[in-house]
Design a protein around this motif. Structure first.
Motif, mmCIF file in Angstrom:
data_model
loop_
_atom_site.group_PDB
_atom_site.id
_atom_site.type_symbol
_atom_site.label_atom_id
_atom_site.label_comp_id
_atom_site.label_asym_id
_atom_site.label_seq_id
_atom_site.Cartn_x
_atom_site.Cartn_y
_atom_site.Cartn_z
ATOM 1 N N ASN A 94 31.711 14.453 -12.947
ATOM 2 C CA ASN A 94 32.682 14.872 -13.958
ATOM 3 C C ASN A 94 32.916 13.837 -15.070
ATOM 4 N N GLY A 95 32.257 12.675 -14.983
ATOM 5 C CA GLY A 95 32.377 11.675 -16.036
ATOM 6 C C GLY A 95 33.626 10.827 -15.983
ATOM 7 N N LYS A 96 34.500 11.033 -14.999
ATOM 8 C CA LYS A 96 35.724 10.223 -14.905
ATOM 9 C C LYS A 96 35.384 8.779 -14.590
ATOM 10 N N ARG A 97 36.109 7.880 -15.264
ATOM 11 C CA ARG A 97 35.946 6.461 -14.966
ATOM 12 C C ARG A 97 36.654 6.177 -13.642
ATOM 13 N N LEU A 98 35.939 5.533 -12.726
ATOM 14 C CA LEU A 98 36.489 5.231 -11.410
ATOM 15 C C LEU A 98 36.978 3.793 -11.305
ATOM 16 N N GLY A 99 36.435 2.918 -12.122
ATOM 17 C CA GLY A 99 36.826 1.509 -12.066
ATOM 18 C C GLY A 99 35.681 0.617 -12.485
ATOM 19 N N SER A 141 32.007 -2.546 -3.790
ATOM 20 C CA SER A 141 33.455 -2.623 -3.897
ATOM 21 C C SER A 141 33.802 -2.291 -5.343
ATOM 22 N N VAL A 142 34.529 -1.190 -5.511
ATOM 23 C CA VAL A 142 34.914 -0.734 -6.841
ATOM 24 C C VAL A 142 36.402 -0.999 -7.028
ATOM 25 N N LYS A 143 36.732 -1.813 -8.039
ATOM 26 C CA LYS A 143 38.137 -2.109 -8.360
ATOM 27 C C LYS A 143 38.618 -1.000 -9.287
ATOM 28 N N THR A 144 39.588 -0.213 -8.808
ATOM 29 C CA THR A 144 40.085 0.910 -9.602
ATOM 30 C C THR A 144 41.036 0.405 -10.682
ATOM 31 N N GLU A 145 41.350 1.279 -11.618
ATOM 32 C CA GLU A 145 42.249 0.931 -12.722
ATOM 33 C C GLU A 145 43.635 0.531 -12.210
ATOM 34 N N ASP A 146 44.049 1.087 -11.055
ATOM 35 C CA ASP A 146 45.364 0.742 -10.504
ATOM 36 C C ASP A 146 45.300 -0.436 -9.525
ATOM 37 N N GLY A 147 44.153 -1.148 -9.504
ATOM 38 C CA GLY A 147 44.063 -2.377 -8.724
ATOM 39 C C GLY A 147 43.590 -2.242 -7.293
ATOM 40 N N ARG A 148 43.312 -1.024 -6.848
ATOM 41 C CA ARG A 148 42.819 -0.856 -5.481
ATOM 42 C C ARG A 148 41.339 -1.191 -5.411
ATOM 43 N N ASP A 149 40.886 -1.593 -4.223
ATOM 44 C CA ASP A 149 39.465 -1.786 -3.967
ATOM 45 C C ASP A 149 38.990 -0.620 -3.109
ATOM 46 N N VAL A 150 38.016 0.123 -3.615
ATOM 47 C CA VAL A 150 37.455 1.240 -2.869
ATOM 48 C C VAL A 150 36.030 0.865 -2.487
ATOM 49 N N LEU A 151 35.718 0.982 -1.198
ATOM 50 C CA LEU A 151 34.383 0.657 -0.712
ATOM 51 C C LEU A 151 33.533 1.921 -0.667
ATOM 52 N N VAL A 152 32.354 1.831 -1.279
ATOM 53 C CA VAL A 152 31.439 2.963 -1.339
ATOM 54 C C VAL A 152 30.106 2.511 -0.751
ATOM 55 N N ARG A 195 28.389 9.206 -6.792
ATOM 56 C CA ARG A 195 28.730 10.555 -6.330
ATOM 57 C C ARG A 195 29.677 10.412 -5.131
ATOM 58 N N PRO A 196 30.961 10.166 -5.420
ATOM 59 C CA PRO A 196 31.899 9.960 -4.302
ATOM 60 C C PRO A 196 32.220 11.272 -3.595
ATOM 61 N N ILE A 197 32.636 11.143 -2.340
ATOM 62 C CA ILE A 197 33.079 12.330 -1.597
ATOM 63 C C ILE A 197 34.543 12.600 -1.950
ATOM 64 N N PRO A 198 34.992 13.836 -1.771
ATOM 65 C CA PRO A 198 36.403 14.149 -2.079
ATOM 66 C C PRO A 198 37.352 13.225 -1.323
ATOM 67 N N GLY A 199 38.348 12.724 -2.040
ATOM 68 C CA GLY A 199 39.351 11.854 -1.447
ATOM 69 C C GLY A 199 39.053 10.369 -1.558
ATOM 70 N N MET A 200 37.817 10.031 -1.858
ATOM 71 C CA MET A 200 37.445 8.618 -1.914
ATOM 72 C C MET A 200 38.197 7.887 -3.023
ATOM 73 N N PHE A 201 38.345 8.518 -4.193
ATOM 74 C CA PHE A 201 39.022 7.905 -5.333
ATOM 75 C C PHE A 201 40.207 8.739 -5.795
ATOM 76 N N GLU A 202 40.665 9.691 -5.034
ATOM 77 C CA GLU A 202 41.626 10.668 -5.551
ATOM 78 C C GLU A 202 42.933 10.084 -6.053
ATOM 79 N N ASP A 203 43.299 8.887 -5.615
ATOM 80 C CA ASP A 203 44.535 8.287 -6.080
ATOM 81 C C ASP A 203 44.371 7.481 -7.370
ATOM 82 N N ALA A 204 43.131 7.353 -7.819
ATOM 83 C CA ALA A 204 42.902 6.588 -9.059
ATOM 84 C C ALA A 204 43.575 7.290 -10.225
#
Length: 178
Positions: free
Chosen positions: A114-119, A134-145, A163-172
């Motif tokens: 969808n083109g959304k920036r994840l971090g 390790s992806v640092k999201t805009e809100d400062g979280r570290d998401v491991l992919v 190509r993240p799975i649903p819920g992996m970045f949903e709080d970004a």
């Protein structure tokens, strides 16, 4: 290529081997075999890279056993112990569809669908099952992919697409799009 490092970390001399100056190197390349193909390694002394010409290299118990020109005794090899070794990026064999990790750390990460920036890709963590981005999201979280084909879309134009799975970045919170 001006902004890319000329020399890349490729291992660490962790010990000596025998009395004829062999160095046991922990390979940070894809495999120790890749490290054994490199004919000149370097180590850093202050801000200068000093060359070490490889005269012989082989794989031994998951490490590279390397002999360097002029290093022909246990005592000489001991002086290199615990040094990080580097290779000129031009000397490292790499397939056209692969990239050096050093070149993608710090790049922006987007959802390929969808083109959304994840971090931003902040580091690669090695783990037994698979390496992890390790992806640092805009809100400062570290998401491991997991750095596996199912999750990696493609890398181009200074961006990483996942190509993240649903819920992996949903709080970004970022809604930035390409």
């Amino acid at each position: 290529m001006a902004d890319k490092e000329k020399y890349l970390e490729c291992g660490k001399i962790i010990n000596t081997h025998g009395v004829r100056g062999a160095c046991k190197i922990e390979s940070w390349c894809d495999t120790p075999e890749v490290l054994c193909q490199i004919k000149t390694l370097y180590y850093k002394k202050r801000d200068e890279y000093l060359s070490l010409e490889v005269t012989k290299a082989s794989v031994h118990k998951g490490c590279a056993l390397v002999y360097f020109y002029g290093i022909d005794s246990l005592e000489a090899a001991e002086l290199l112990k615990n040094r990080v070794v580097y290779a000129d990026r031009e000397d490292i064999p790499i397939d056209d569809d692969r990239v050096f990790i050093a070149d993608i750390i710090g790049l922006p990460v987007f959802d390929e669908r969808n083109g959304k920036r994840l971090g931003m890709l902040s580091e690669l963590i090695e783990s037994p099952a698979s390496d992890l981005f390790s992806v640092k999201t805009e809100d400062g979280r570290d998401v491991l992919v997991p750095a596996v084909e199912e999750f990696i879309g493609h890398i181009d134009d200074g961006r990483v697409f996942l190509r993240p799975i649903p819920g992996m970045f949903e709080d970004a919170e970022s809604e930035d799009e390409i």
